[in-house]
Design a protein around this motif. Structure first.
Motif, mmCIF file in Angstrom:
data_model
loop_
_atom_site.group_PDB
_atom_site.id
_atom_site.type_symbol
_atom_site.label_atom_id
_atom_site.label_comp_id
_atom_site.label_asym_id
_atom_site.label_seq_id
_atom_site.Cartn_x
_atom_site.Cartn_y
_atom_site.Cartn_z
ATOM 1 N N SER A 106 0.753 -1.227 0.012
ATOM 2 C CA SER A 106 0.052 -0.136 -0.170
ATOM 3 C C SER A 106 0.928 1.163 0.015
ATOM 4 O O SER A 106 1.940 1.151 0.435
ATOM 5 C CB SER A 106 -0.848 -0.206 1.151
ATOM 6 N N PRO A 107 0.500 2.362 -0.481
ATOM 7 C CA PRO A 107 1.021 3.612 -0.434
ATOM 8 C C PRO A 107 1.566 3.927 1.106
ATOM 9 O O PRO A 107 2.728 4.516 1.288
ATOM 10 C CB PRO A 107 0.197 4.610 -0.820
ATOM 11 N N GLU A 108 0.863 3.622 1.800
ATOM 12 C CA GLU A 108 1.174 3.964 3.318
ATOM 13 C C GLU A 108 2.730 3.177 3.694
ATOM 14 O O GLU A 108 3.357 3.841 4.395
ATOM 15 C CB GLU A 108 0.281 3.437 4.395
ATOM 16 N N VAL A 109 2.903 2.082 3.330
ATOM 17 C CA VAL A 109 4.107 1.157 3.520
ATOM 18 C C VAL A 109 5.021 2.006 3.090
ATOM 19 O O VAL A 109 6.367 2.125 3.487
ATOM 20 C CB VAL A 109 4.096 -0.030 2.840
ATOM 21 N N TYR A 110 5.115 2.434 1.806
ATOM 22 C CA TYR A 110 6.132 3.214 1.002
ATOM 23 C C TYR A 110 6.463 4.549 1.802
ATOM 24 O O TYR A 110 7.632 4.898 1.829
ATOM 25 C CB TYR A 110 5.875 3.482 -0.382
ATOM 26 N N GLN A 111 5.286 5.214 2.036
ATOM 27 C CA GLN A 111 5.405 6.407 2.883
ATOM 28 C C GLN A 111 6.318 6.240 4.173
ATOM 29 O O GLN A 111 7.238 7.100 4.424
ATOM 30 C CB GLN A 111 4.174 6.942 3.066
ATOM 31 N N THR A 112 5.854 5.078 5.002
ATOM 32 C CA THR A 112 6.642 5.005 6.226
ATOM 33 C C THR A 112 7.964 4.696 5.742
ATOM 34 O O THR A 112 9.214 5.175 6.661
ATOM 35 C CB THR A 112 6.063 3.822 6.968
ATOM 36 N N HIS A 129 10.043 8.059 4.604
ATOM 37 C CA HIS A 129 10.227 8.667 5.841
ATOM 38 C C HIS A 129 11.354 8.256 6.822
ATOM 39 O O HIS A 129 12.173 9.047 7.253
ATOM 40 C CB HIS A 129 8.882 8.779 6.778
ATOM 41 N N SER A 144 7.472 13.056 -5.216
ATOM 42 C CA SER A 144 6.728 12.777 -4.053
ATOM 43 C C SER A 144 6.555 14.586 -3.302
ATOM 44 O O SER A 144 7.250 15.493 -3.552
ATOM 45 C CB SER A 144 7.336 12.046 -2.911
ATOM 46 N N ARG A 175 3.773 13.319 1.499
ATOM 47 C CA ARG A 175 2.822 12.419 0.751
ATOM 48 C C ARG A 175 3.574 11.736 -0.375
ATOM 49 O O ARG A 175 4.338 12.300 -1.188
ATOM 50 C CB ARG A 175 1.595 12.972 -0.066
#
Length: 320
Positions: free
Chosen positions: A124-130, A133, A292, A312
């Motif tokens: 998911s995008p949340e995994v790549y964002q974490t 970061h 990003s 994001r």
């Protein structure tokens, strides 16, 4: 990655856009021996699919720092810290047109060049964002306390101290340079006086001392002026350190790399109409994934970059 390119890659072949990217980026350089892998990949037209991860290798930056000008079609060492890895396989480079945040993917490899040319996300995008970061924090040695201070419009104590120390370093440098200049000037004057007092046979030597004196004095005068100018140019940083404020700017981030005279490389990150010099932050320059959305925190007077964080992640995997 658009559906057409994805279909080509899933069928084990280079897509038309990927071919155009290779030819456009390498061009006539494809005739050189070191690009033989790319020539063979274009001739075969095949890609190999595998599941793996894109990781950021901090050691690659520390081991491969370089002041050499980047060659056409090749990436500077501080740009090649993201690698594709999979169990039992050697790490593979990412093609210059791929901007992949760290995480799991189905990857498509040009086998002779050992370079990934396409990718499909497997999280998911949340995994790549974490993940991104965390990489950015590591590249800047940031703590959550520092980021919390910046988010509230303040510098951390460490950031204020670092800005204040920069001006102190310049002042010490200017003082040492001035002392060295005075020493050599006195040495030149003493030599000229001794030659002048040693008799007519030394007239030729004595005649050369004024010219030497002028050269030495002029060189140190210019150096001292440059040091003083640099010291006052950083007065804004000292004022920033005293005030301790941080301002934020947010938006897409792009990398800019300029090869200056004598091969010196200047690196910067651009967000909107703001540009931040990160020439001495190779890890940060390499860690930023273009496209990003980021938030940068800067000192208000000097514009010095304090920190940058991801707000994001934009998933854009593929060529074209």
């Amino acid at each position: 990655m658009d559906a057409e390119e994805l279909t080509w890659n899933r069928n084990g072949q280079l897509g038309p856009r990927q071919r155009r990217e290779i030819e456009a980026r390498f061009g006539a350089w494809l005739a050189r021996p070191e690009y033989d892998g790319w020539r063979r990949d274009l001739a075969d037209g095949q890609v190999v699919a595998f599941e793996g991860e894109v990781v950021f290798d901090f050691q690659a930056i520390r081991d491969k720092r370089s002041a050499d000008a980047p060659q056409p079609g090749r990436l500077e060492p501080v740009q090649t810290a993201y690698f594709a890895v999979a169990p039992g396989q050697a790490p593979a480079l990412l093609a210059p047109w791929l901007v992949l945040p760290p995480g799991p993917y189905r990857l498509y490899l040009a086998p002779h060049a050992r370079t990934v040319v396409g990718a499909e996300p497997m999280a998911s995008p949340e995994v790549y964002q974490t993940n991104l970061h965390a990489v950015l924090r590591g590249a800047q040695n940031l703590t959550e306390a520092t980021l919390a201070a910046n988010r509230s419009g303040r510098m951390s104590a460490e950031q204020s101290a670092a800005l204040a120390a920069r001006r102190g370093t310049d002042a010490a440098f200017a003082s040492r340079l001035g002392c060295a200049g005075i020493f050599f000037l006195l040495l030149a004057i003493g030599g000229a006086l001794l030659d002048g007092l040693s008799g007519p046979s030394s007239a030729g030597r004595a005649a050369r001392w004024p010219a030497l004196l002028a050269v030495v004095g002029g060189a140190f005068a210019l150096a001292i002026v440059a040091a003083v100018h640099r010291r006052f140019a950083r007065a804004a940083e000292a004022e920033d350190a005293r005030e301790g404020r941080a301002v934020a700017v947010e938006g897409p981030c792009t990398k800019q790399l300029v090869v200056e005279r004598h091969g010196r490389i200047r690196r910067s990150l651009r967000m909107g109409d703001r540009s931040f010099d990160v020439s001495h932050q190779g890890e940060l320059f390499a860690a930023v994934v273009e496209g990003s959305i980021y938030r940068a925190y800067a000192a208000p007077r000097s514009g010095r970059l304090l920190a940058i964080e991801l707000t994001r992640v934009q998933l854009s995997f593929g060529s074209g």
